[in-house]
Write a protein that holds these residues in place. Structure first.
Motif, PDB file in Angstrom:
ATOM      1  N   ARG A  45      29.675  22.002 -21.259  1.00 49.93           N
ATOM      2  CA  ARG A  45      28.807  22.871 -22.218  1.00 49.93           C
ATOM      3  C   ARG A  45      29.452  24.390 -22.647  1.00 49.93           C
ATOM      4  O   ARG A  45      29.972  25.061 -21.614  1.00 49.93           O
ATOM      5  N   GLU A  46      29.592  24.847 -23.645  1.00 48.30           N
ATOM      6  CA  GLU A  46      29.986  26.086 -24.054  1.00 48.30           C
ATOM      7  C   GLU A  46      29.176  26.879 -24.816  1.00 48.30           C
ATOM      8  O   GLU A  46      28.358  26.389 -25.611  1.00 48.30           O
ATOM      9  N   LEU A  47      29.135  28.089 -24.642  1.00 49.81           N
ATOM     10  CA  LEU A  47      28.296  28.977 -25.311  1.00 49.81           C
ATOM     11  C   LEU A  47      29.119  29.111 -26.852  1.00 49.81           C
ATOM     12  O   LEU A  47      30.363  29.566 -26.715  1.00 49.81           O
ATOM     13  N   ALA A  61      31.421  32.254 -30.826  1.00 49.28           N
ATOM     14  CA  ALA A  61      32.793  31.473 -30.616  1.00 49.28           C
ATOM     15  C   ALA A  61      33.581  31.434 -31.818  1.00 49.28           C
ATOM     16  O   ALA A  61      33.054  31.339 -32.717  1.00 49.28           O
ATOM     17  N   ASP A  62      35.004  31.352 -31.549  1.00 50.40           N
ATOM     18  CA  ASP A  62      35.803  31.418 -32.620  1.00 50.40           C
ATOM     19  C   ASP A  62      35.588  30.013 -33.707  1.00 50.40           C
ATOM     20  O   ASP A  62      35.922  30.288 -34.893  1.00 50.40           O
ATOM     21  N   SER A  63      35.186  29.261 -32.675  1.00 54.75           N
ATOM     22  CA  SER A  63      35.079  27.507 -33.659  1.00 54.75           C
ATOM     23  C   SER A  63      34.104  27.696 -34.776  1.00 54.75           C
ATOM     24  O   SER A  63      33.694  27.122 -35.268  1.00 54.75           O
ATOM     25  N   PHE A  68      28.244  29.740 -38.449  1.00 57.21           N
ATOM     26  CA  PHE A  68      26.917  29.654 -37.749  1.00 57.21           C
ATOM     27  C   PHE A  68      26.368  31.006 -37.580  1.00 57.21           C
ATOM     28  O   PHE A  68      26.839  32.266 -37.588  1.00 57.21           O
ATOM     29  N   THR A  69      24.845  31.046 -37.772  1.00 59.50           N
ATOM     30  CA  THR A  69      24.319  32.612 -37.723  1.00 59.50           C
ATOM     31  C   THR A  69      23.084  32.203 -36.377  1.00 59.50           C
ATOM     32  O   THR A  69      21.957  31.453 -36.773  1.00 59.50           O
TER      33      THR A  69
END
Length: 115
Positions: A45-47, A61-63, A68-69
């Motif tokens: 799981r990543e933030l 995150a850079d990805s 995304f907002t």
């Protein structure tokens, strides 16, 4: 005990959009930096996004940056994640929690992006 309920996931083609919502019980929501997390199949799981209590500072995150907002409505104890220009690599289960994962995890909402 705070309970988190995520919703809004689904299946979408690459390039599409989804808006996720997370409702939290309890009055302490408004004082917490909140985050959206993603867990892709077979991965940790990543933030992916966070927002400070008044919404003044958001981080990504850079990805997902630029696509995304994250936003919040403290009067509704709800945090949102608007996801645009979705990619297949955005596929996964999405969860909200405090930015440090302090509360019990909800059931999450599944996002599937097809190419």
């Amino acid at each position: 005990q705070v309970q988190l309920v995520e919703s809004g996931g689904g299946w979408v083609q690459a390039g599409g959009s989804l808006r996720l919502s997370c409702a939290a019980s309890g009055s302490i929501f408004a004082i917490r930096t909140m985050g959206w997390y993603r867990q892709a199949p077979g991965k940790r799981r990543e933030l992916v996004a966070s927002i400070t209590p008044t919404g003044g500072i958001t981080t990504y995150a850079d990805s997902v940056k630029g696509r995304f907002t994250i936003s919040r409505d403290n009067s509704k104890n709800t945090v949102y994640l608007q996801m645009n220009s979705l990619k297949p690599e955005d596929t996964g289960a999405y969860y909200c929690n405090t930015a440090t994962g302090l509360w019990p995890w909800g059931q999450g909402t599944q996002v599937t992006v097809s190419s």
